[in-house]
Design a protein around this motif. Structure first.
Motif, PDB file in Angstrom:
ATOM      1  N   ALA A   1       0.845  -1.204   0.000  1.00 29.33           N
ATOM      2  CA  ALA A   1       0.000   0.000   0.000  1.00 29.33           C
ATOM      3  C   ALA A   1       0.874   1.245   0.000  1.00 29.33           C
ATOM      4  N   TRP A   2       1.935   1.205   0.814  1.00 28.31           N
ATOM      5  CA  TRP A   2       2.777   2.385   0.913  1.00 28.31           C
ATOM      6  C   TRP A   2       3.473   2.667  -0.412  1.00 28.31           C
ATOM      7  N   TRP A   3       4.019   1.608  -1.003  1.00 24.37           N
ATOM      8  CA  TRP A   3       4.715   1.834  -2.277  1.00 24.37           C
ATOM      9  C   TRP A   3       3.763   2.283  -3.372  1.00 24.37           C
ATOM     10  N   LEU A   4       2.547   1.721  -3.359  1.00 24.47           N
ATOM     11  CA  LEU A   4       1.555   2.156  -4.345  1.00 24.47           C
ATOM     12  C   LEU A   4       1.262   3.646  -4.181  1.00 24.47           C
ATOM     13  N   ALA A   5       1.098   4.043  -2.924  1.00 22.02           N
ATOM     14  CA  ALA A   5       0.812   5.451  -2.651  1.00 22.02           C
ATOM     15  C   ALA A   5       1.927   6.327  -3.177  1.00 22.02           C
ATOM     16  N   VAL A   6       3.160   5.935  -2.873  1.00 22.86           N
ATOM     17  CA  VAL A   6       4.292   6.730  -3.333  1.00 22.86           C
ATOM     18  C   VAL A   6       4.313   6.777  -4.856  1.00 22.86           C
ATOM     19  N   ALA A   7       4.039   5.628  -5.477  1.00 22.90           N
ATOM     20  CA  ALA A   7       4.076   5.581  -6.937  1.00 22.90           C
ATOM     21  C   ALA A   7       3.029   6.517  -7.523  1.00 22.90           C
ATOM     22  N   TRP A   8       1.819   6.487  -6.976  1.00 19.28           N
ATOM     23  CA  TRP A   8       0.766   7.349  -7.524  1.00 19.28           C
ATOM     24  C   TRP A   8       1.126   8.820  -7.365  1.00 19.28           C
ATOM     25  N   LEU A   9       1.613   9.178  -6.180  1.00 19.97           N
ATOM     26  CA  LEU A   9       1.971  10.585  -5.964  1.00 19.97           C
ATOM     27  C   LEU A   9       3.097  10.994  -6.907  1.00 19.97           C
ATOM     28  N   ALA A  10       4.059  10.089  -7.090  1.00 16.30           N
ATOM     29  CA  ALA A  10       5.156  10.411  -8.003  1.00 16.30           C
ATOM     30  C   ALA A  10       4.607  10.617  -9.402  1.00 16.30           C
ATOM     31  N   LEU A  11       3.653   9.771  -9.791  1.00 19.19           N
ATOM     32  CA  LEU A  11       3.052   9.920 -11.113  1.00 19.19           C
ATOM     33  C   LEU A  11       2.379  11.282 -11.246  1.00 19.19           C
ATOM     34  N   VAL A  12       1.632  11.658 -10.212  1.00 22.98           N
ATOM     35  CA  VAL A  12       0.944  12.953 -10.265  1.00 22.98           C
ATOM     36  C   VAL A  12       1.955  14.083 -10.423  1.00 22.98           C
ATOM     37  N   VAL A  13       3.004  14.036  -9.625  1.00 22.42           N
ATOM     38  CA  VAL A  13       4.002  15.105  -9.699  1.00 22.42           C
ATOM     39  C   VAL A  13       4.679  15.101 -11.060  1.00 22.42           C
ATOM     40  N   LEU A  14       4.997  13.907 -11.549  1.00 17.27           N
ATOM     41  CA  LEU A  14       5.673  13.804 -12.839  1.00 17.27           C
ATOM     42  C   LEU A  14       4.795  14.382 -13.939  1.00 17.27           C
ATOM     43  N   VAL A  15       3.528  13.980 -13.949  1.00 13.95           N
ATOM     44  CA  VAL A  15       2.593  14.471 -14.961  1.00 13.95           C
ATOM     45  C   VAL A  15       2.470  15.987 -14.861  1.00 13.95           C
ATOM     46  N   ALA A  16       2.414  16.488 -13.626  1.00 18.80           N
ATOM     47  CA  ALA A  16       2.304  17.928 -13.441  1.00 18.80           C
ATOM     48  C   ALA A  16       3.518  18.644 -14.015  1.00 18.80           C
ATOM     49  N   LEU A  17       4.697  18.034 -13.828  1.00 17.15           N
ATOM     50  CA  LEU A  17       5.926  18.676 -14.318  1.00 17.15           C
ATOM     51  C   LEU A  17       5.975  18.660 -15.830  1.00 17.15           C
ATOM     52  N   CYS A  18       5.582  17.527 -16.439  1.00 18.01           N
ATOM     53  CA  CYS A  18       5.773  17.386 -17.885  1.00 18.01           C
ATOM     54  C   CYS A  18       4.515  17.702 -18.673  1.00 18.01           C
ATOM     55  N   ALA A  19       3.488  18.277 -18.025  1.00 20.71           N
ATOM     56  CA  ALA A  19       2.218  18.475 -18.730  1.00 20.71           C
ATOM     57  C   ALA A  19       2.405  19.169 -20.067  1.00 20.71           C
ATOM     58  N   ASP A  20       3.342  20.107 -20.120  1.00 17.55           N
ATOM     59  CA  ASP A  20       3.527  20.862 -21.353  1.00 17.55           C
ATOM     60  C   ASP A  20       4.130  20.034 -22.475  1.00 17.55           C
ATOM     61  N   PHE A  21       4.880  18.995 -22.103  1.00 21.70           N
ATOM     62  CA  PHE A  21       5.612  18.258 -23.129  1.00 21.70           C
ATOM     63  C   PHE A  21       4.898  16.984 -23.556  1.00 21.70           C
ATOM     64  N   LEU A  22       3.820  16.631 -22.853  1.00 21.05           N
ATOM     65  CA  LEU A  22       3.130  15.389 -23.200  1.00 21.05           C
ATOM     66  C   LEU A  22       2.462  15.545 -24.565  1.00 21.05           C
ATOM     67  N   PRO A  23       2.465  14.466 -25.342  1.00 23.81           N
ATOM     68  CA  PRO A  23       1.856  14.554 -26.676  1.00 23.81           C
ATOM     69  C   PRO A  23       0.333  14.494 -26.597  1.00 23.81           C
ATOM     70  N   LEU A  24      -0.293  15.548 -26.109  1.00 20.07           N
ATOM     71  CA  LEU A  24      -1.748  15.557 -26.006  1.00 20.07           C
ATOM     72  C   LEU A  24      -2.336  15.993 -27.344  1.00 20.07           C
ATOM     73  N   SER A  25      -3.407  15.325 -27.734  1.00 21.56           N
ATOM     74  CA  SER A  25      -3.990  15.720 -29.012  1.00 21.56           C
ATOM     75  C   SER A  25      -4.813  16.993 -28.874  1.00 21.56           C
ATOM     76  N   TYR A  26      -5.243  17.319 -27.652  1.00 24.64           N
ATOM     77  CA  TYR A  26      -6.017  18.541 -27.463  1.00 24.64           C
ATOM     78  C   TYR A  26      -5.456  19.309 -26.279  1.00 24.64           C
ATOM     79  N   PRO A  27      -5.260  20.616 -26.428  1.00 21.91           N
ATOM     80  CA  PRO A  27      -4.801  21.392 -25.269  1.00 21.91           C
ATOM     81  C   PRO A  27      -5.908  21.516 -24.238  1.00 21.91           C
ATOM     82  N   ALA A  28      -5.517  21.851 -23.014  1.00 22.85           N
ATOM     83  CA  ALA A  28      -6.472  21.760 -21.911  1.00 22.85           C
ATOM     84  C   ALA A  28      -7.552  22.826 -21.963  1.00 22.85           C
TER      85      ALA A  28
END
Lengths: 355, 329, 577
Positions: free
Chosen positions: B11-38
């Motif tokens: 559970a702890w590692w899952l939690a850390v992984a999810w939070l890391a994912l959120v932070v990572l996505v937040a950092l790279c939001a501009d560079f992700l290949p999104l087909s539509y801007p927000a």
């Protein structure tokens, strides 16, 4: 009892006065123009063009009628652009000011009149309370009973714990409006289950008996009540439950079990009493919320109440109503504090020394 | 030290992984290949259901892509709730621990200093003037006050004056908690136009009392502990007592409340968005996406996806304090 | 346990549901959804549309709008007034119908009109709005020979005086001023010195009586000559009106809609949330849902399951959504920039997205359905980034290498093309428009920041002129073309928030308002549309279609383009088969 109550009341009243004064001054100082004349400036083609002069004159009259043309406080900041090296910071106005007028009528029990409909504020607030209190009080009782029952259930049937706690956590993450909409769409929708009325309160009808009216009022309150209980339940249950688990591991519980007491009694008689202590302050925090109403639920289920009253008054800058409603909440909060203190002492006499 | 159970560890590692994912996505939001801007609406595809068509997770009633909204919403969550939560924790800890430690009697200012402070405050409160002139006046008055204190030998004749810190903090708390949070947010929105920094300020402002109350109570308890008495008895300086000896115990409380307060703040931001005030329009947030569901309540994807994001983050934040390697327990 | 509890709730719920629906069937009330409470029924205040609608049920005016004919028709008055003009005054002579009586049987007389006008100007009462709106009525002359005939003396001249001089509700004199204490005071005297008169004991006694009556929530204390009385009002929940058993207009058997009132009970339900209101309509708790959100309207209409229980109406309206420019802001001072920015709105897509096609574009402030008044030779606004770029360059803007636009202003300072777009929070259509504009402008490198503002803050900023671009709803009507309130330079600071006004446009606006001949007026209006098309102080995005859904048991809703979009008094229930 008397030694306990009087000093606290003596401290409470100045606190209430201070809080209300700060809110009064801030609310009036921050927003310059009250609403009330927008309907003559609405954009419509045709009609008669009121000239800026006319509008200004009308506004002046309005401000005068509401007493907003007076200075705000005994002193106001003097004009800033002074040439002198040193000047008085404040300008003295005497007692002819908004604050004095407000305080004077407050001391005479007059909360003023609403800017929107000229009704006496105490009437407006009382009416809002009359429709809020049945909902919030029954929600309060519901929360307390259900969480008591649920914690006992969890303590006795430990295999239920993971599932129920997970469910509660999910519930806790959902905002109130999602829960309310969900209930509305599930239980008041002709497509799914139209069990309950979708909105409003029961209408008093003269030809029905007292008991029938009570039942049908309750019927209208089911959905709002359910959403309030569901949303507030998780935090209380989780808190009491973790405290209970902690107490069950304590030495006295072991002793009780060693005495041969059945687990049921160990929980009820010994552990739960101690576990409820921290919950007291949490429950006391809920009390002012009873008076403040639940704005989201009131909006969705189209019920009049304190929450909507406060929000609408804040949006239309209806200061007398805003302050009147907040005064009631402040009083409720301060009283709740006293009640909480008293309950703490009652439950755990060791604290009294500090009071 | 007890061995962590495998489920706790997971559970702890899952939690850390999810939070890391959120932070990572937040950092790279501009560079992700999104087909539509927000924040760009697709006007010909409003309220599209997910998994059918170019918008993977569907669109909201304004034509915005839900996936892009979630990704940029992660950034907002990091930029709004995290700073607000941290700031509230810092303010709450400082004020709460000061009030709890010193109470009403124990923080004593030397009479001379108190005299100087009160005098300067009075002067500042009564007079004003053009900037540089006023500053020089302040200096002159300050020097005069110091001289007067010396002449009267205040510090020798008058006992140090206690500062009623506890009362000050408690009345601040009472003031802030007397107005319901939502009403406060609505009232502030009626005065200031919404912006990211306003929202952070509002959330901080309304939330620090929660931490402060907890920390104050905790500090009052810690202060009575024998080892603190001992520390004072051997004459350690206050900052050392507070920092080295009291704070580690306080930290236990803060560590548990901080993630919880973040979760609550995300929820509060959601409700504020529901009521139509809060963040600027072009800023995507989970709460905003969730709130658009009220425009079209049959659009389940507007509820399910952001609610999942909020739920997972909340759960992860809650799991975080229960560090399974059991150093502190 | 939980299931048992739930089962119990279900049983109790359905049992109660059964009996409550049984009760509803026996009541023939027409139930209409309102979004907000009318708040105040004091005839001097009437703060919102709902309170106006309610006041028109309780009181009558001299003239009223017939929604079927879309024009003013006489209500209390016998006919439209006769107009007589002197050099600086307009004299309008009315005669009240002989049939018109108050509830106690006494006739409505010219005295009552005089009383109404005096109340509207009585110092010490909340008269600000009325004074601003009907301040042009300077005096009233009663006919000594005929107690029903009177002449209103109005300052200046305008063709619209014919209607607006009779468009306020008439109050009875007998409940509030039985001794006629206000009669000795002339209207001019009451208007003249507001502070001086207040010291007069008769006037302050009257003000005391008026305030004491608490008309804000007790309109029954001032019984009007309208067809309904207030039966119940639970603020924030519902307002119920009951038809008077005998109303004076019944004897006329007129075919004019303002002189008819069919429903025996009108029940307005206040439901702030739209989703809840839609649910209420589908459950049959509400019969009429005016101005429904486009999305719900379309979905309900498409769903064949609703065919039997609901009916749907759309009609053109005079409500338009406009994007306005504050021409006092440096970057928006020249019309080329304003034209360029107008090309950034993708209007067809916006109509599709926000109104699901239930709206239509227009070249200007005149409704395209207005026939020859509408200047169809002008081009509809287009979404054209190339044209916008060209216009910007023509206006002197240079694209900077960093992406933004800048130019050297008249005073030598450098101007940046970054704008805020303000609008009132709460309407998702505004949000969509703001996002679309922001995205389109972003493609050209122009920074536009949407700025949703809470209603009172929005008004404050509009009035102080501190907005740059803003979205705004403008309401027109089919009777009067007077653009002075929103575009004349004299209204800057009052209703003209664009700050626009040139001598040419001012003259044209005045000429349109004063022109009585329809042909000339059409010519002037077409010129005005061309002028606005070039100057672009505002650009009309689209006219809304008003949408109304109602229970299919109702007929003769008289769905119209005028507010509130239906005629409550005309509604009938279908005969039960």
């Amino acid at each position: 009892m008397r030694r306990f109550l009087f000093p606290r009341l003596a401290r409470t009243l100045p606190a209430a006065w201070g809080i209300l004064s700060v809110i009064f001054l801030l609310s009036r100082a921050l927003s310059s123009a009250p609403e009330g004349l927008t309907n003559i400036q609405g954009a419509s083609i045709g009609g008669h063009a009121a000239t800026p002069d006319q509008i200004r004159a009308a506004e002046r009259l309005l401000r005068k009628r509401r007493g907003l043309d007076l200075p705000l406080f005994y002193i106001t900041p003097a004009a800033t652009a002074t040439k002198q090296a040193l000047a008085w910071r404040w300008h003295w106005h005497g007692t002819h000011n908004q604050y004095h007028t407000w305080l004077y009528s407050l001391l005479h029990g007059d909360l003023g009149r609403s800017f929107r409909d000229e009704q006496s504020v105490s009437m407006v607030v009382l009416r809002a309370l009359a429709s809020t209190l049945p909902l919030t009080c029954s929600a309060f009782v519901g929360i307390v009973i259900v969480s008591y029952w649920l914690t006992l259930l969890l303590a006795r049937h430990r295999w239920l714990r993971p599932a129920v706690l997970a469910g509660l956590t999910v519930l806790h993450a959902l905002p109130l409006f999602v829960v309310a909409f969900f209930l509305l769409l599930l239980l008041a929708n002709p497509d799914v289950l139209a069990l309950f009325p979708a909105y409003g309160l029961n209408r008093p009808e003269s030809d029905t008996s007292w008991g029938e009216q009570l039942i049908s009022s309750a019927y209208y309150l089911v959905l709002p009540l359910l959403s309030l209980v569901l949303v507030s339940l998780p935090s209380l249950v989780v808190q009491v439950d973790s405290a209970l688990q902690h107490e069950l591991k304590a030495n006295y519980s072991l002793t009780a079990r060693a005495k041969g007491l059945p687990e049921r009694l160990v929980i009820r008689r010994h552990a739960l009493r101690n576990a409820l202590l921290p919950a007291i302050s949490y429950v006391a925090d809920l009390l002012p919320a009873l008076v403040a109403g639940a704005i989201v639920v009131e909006l969705i289920f189209a019920m009049p109440g304190m929450g909507r009253l406060l929000a609408e008054a804040a949006a239309s800058r209806d200061f007398p109503v805003l302050l009147g409603a907040i005064s009631v909440i402040v009083l409720a909060r301060l009283l709740a504090q006293i009640v909480a203190d008293w309950l703490q002492v009652w439950a755990n006499p060791r604290i009294e020394a500090q009071a | 030290m007890k061995q962590p159970r495998p489920t706790e560890l997971w559970a702890w590692w899952l939690a850390v992984a999810w939070l890391a994912l959120v932070v990572l996505v937040a950092l790279c939001a501009d560079f992700l290949p999104l087909s539509y801007p927000a924040a760009t609406p697709d006007l010909y595809a409003i309220t599209q259901p997910p998994f059918a068509g170019p918008h993977w997770l569907g669109t909201d009633p304004l034509g915005r892509d839900v996936l892009a909204g979630l990704i940029f919403g992660a950034r907002t969550a990091c930029l709004v709730s995290a700073p607000a939560g941290l700031a509230a924790a810092v303010i709450g800890t400082i004020l709460g621990s000061a009030a709890g430690y010193w109470g009403n009697q124990r923080l004593k200012l030397p009479a001379g200093l108190a005299f100087l402070l009160v005098g300067l405050l009075l002067f500042w409160g009564c007079f004003t003037g053009p900037g540089p002139w006023f500053l020089s006046w302040l200096v002159v008055v300050g020097l005069a006050l110091v001289a007067a204190a010396r002449l009267m030998r205040l510090s020798e004749r008058v006992a140090p004056q206690p500062l009623p810190l506890d009362t000050i903090v408690l009345s601040l708390l009472a003031l802030l908690t007397s107005v319901p949070q939502l009403v406060l947010a609505l009232a502030i929105a009626a005065v200031w136009p919404p912006s990211l920094s306003t929202l952070v300020a509002v959330l901080t402002f309304t939330y620090w009392p929660v931490t402060a109350q907890l920390v104050r109570a905790d500090m009052r308890r810690i202060r009575q502990l024998p080892y603190m008495e001992a520390a004072r008895a051997i004459g350690l300086p206050t900052w050392q007592i507070m920092g080295r000896h009291a704070f580690p115990l306080l930290w236990k409380t803060i560590r548990v409340t901080l993630p919880l307060s973040l979760a609550t703040l995300i929820g509060l931001e959601t409700t504020v968005s529901f009521l139509g005030v809060g963040l600027p329009l072009e800023t995507a947030s989970w709460g905003r996406t969730l709130a658009t569901a009220r425009l079209d309540f049959t659009a389940w994807w507007l509820i399910v996806f952001p609610a999942c994001a909020i739920l997972l983050t909340t759960l992860a934040l809650r799991q975080l304090p229960f560090y399974p390697f059991g150093k502190s327990s | 346990m939980k299931q048992r509890l739930f089962g119990f709730l279900v049983v109790v719920g359905s049992a109660l549901g059964a009996c409550s629906s049984h009760q509803q069937d026996s009541a023939p009330a027409i139930r209409i959804r309102w979004e907000r409470d009318p708040e105040n029924l004091n005839p001097l205040i009437l703060p919102n549309e709902n309170s106006l609608e309610a006041a028109n049920l309780l009181y009558s005016s001299l003239l009223a709008v017939d929604p079927g004919k879309q024009q003013f028709v006489p209500s209390l008055a016998e006919a439209l007034p006769t107009v007589e003009q002197t050099d600086s005054l307009t004299l309008l002579t009315y005669r009240i119908r002989a049939a018109a009586v108050w509830d106690n049987g006494r006739p409505v007389l010219a005295r009552d009109v005089a009383f109404t006008l005096k109340v509207m100007n009585c110092p010490g009462l909340p008269i600000e709005t009325n004074q601003a709106q009907w301040g042009f009525i300077r005096d009233i002359r009663l006919d000594p020979a005929d107690p029903r005939r009177f002449t209103l003396v109005c300052a200046g001249r305008s063709p619209e005086y014919r209607w607006s001089s009779g468009d306020y509700i008439i109050l009875p004199e007998y409940p509030l001023d039985p001794q006629g204490q206000l009669r000795p005071f002339s209207l001019a005297a009451l208007r003249a010195d507001t502070a001086g008169n207040q010291r007069n004991p008769a006037i302050s006694a009257f003000v005391g009586r008026y305030t004491q009556a608490q008309l804000d929530h007790h309109p029954e204390r001032l019984p009007g000559s309208g067809p309904y009385t207030l039966e119940a009002w639970a603020p924030g929940q519902y307002v119920t009106f009951k038809r008077k058993p005998k109303w004076w207009a019944d004897t006329l058997h007129s075919d004019l809609l303002p002189l008819q009132a069919r429903p025996l009970t009108l029940d307005y339900q206040i439901i702030p949330d739209e989703a809840t209101a839609v649910l209420a309509l589908r459950r049959g708790d509400v019969d009429v849902y005016p101005m429904m959100p486009a999305k719900e309207f379309q979905r309900l209409r498409r769903d064949s399951g609703n065919k039997s229980s609901l009916q749907f109406h759309t009609t053109e309206s005079y409500k338009m959504i406009t994007a306005c420019f504050n021409t006092r802001y440096a970057a928006l001072q020249d019309r080329l920039t304003r034209q360029a920015l107008s090309h950034l709105f993708d209007i067809p897509a916006l109509i599709q997205a926000t109104q699901l096609g239930m709206a239509y574009p227009s070249v200007g402030l005149i409704n395209p359905t207005a026939g020859h008044l509408y200047n169809d030779s002008l081009a509809l606004p287009t979404y054209d980034l190339v044209k916008a770029t060209a216009l910007l360059k023509k206006a002197g803007w240079q694209r900077k290498p960093t992406g933004g636009w800048a130019r050297r202003g008249v005073d030598g300072t450098t101007q940046q093309l970054t704008l805020t777009l303000s609008y009132r929070t709460g309407d998702p259509a505004f949000e969509t428009i703001a996002l679309q504009l922001r995205a389109a402008a972003g493609r050209l490198g122009i920074v536009i920041r949407p700025q949703p503002l809470e209603a009172s803050l929005f008004w404050e900023k509009l009035r102080s002129g501190s907005v740059q671009m803003y979205l705004f709803t403008v309401t027109g009507n089919p009777f009067v073309y007077n653009f002075a309130p929103i575009l004349h330079s004299k209204s800057i600071g009052a209703g003209n928030f664009t700050g626009f006004g040139t001598p040419t446009s001012d003259r044209l606006i005045e000429a349109i308002a004063a022109e009585e001949q329809e042909g000339h007026q059409a010519e002037l209006l077409r010129r005005f549309q061309r002028l606005m098309h070039e100057e672009k102080p505002l650009t009309v995005l689209f006219f809304l279609r008003s949408r109304l859904a109602a229970s299919s048991r109702l007929t003769t809703l008289q769905v119209t383009s005028l507010r509130p979009g239906y005629t409550a008094t005309a509604i009938q229930t279908k005969a039960v088969k």
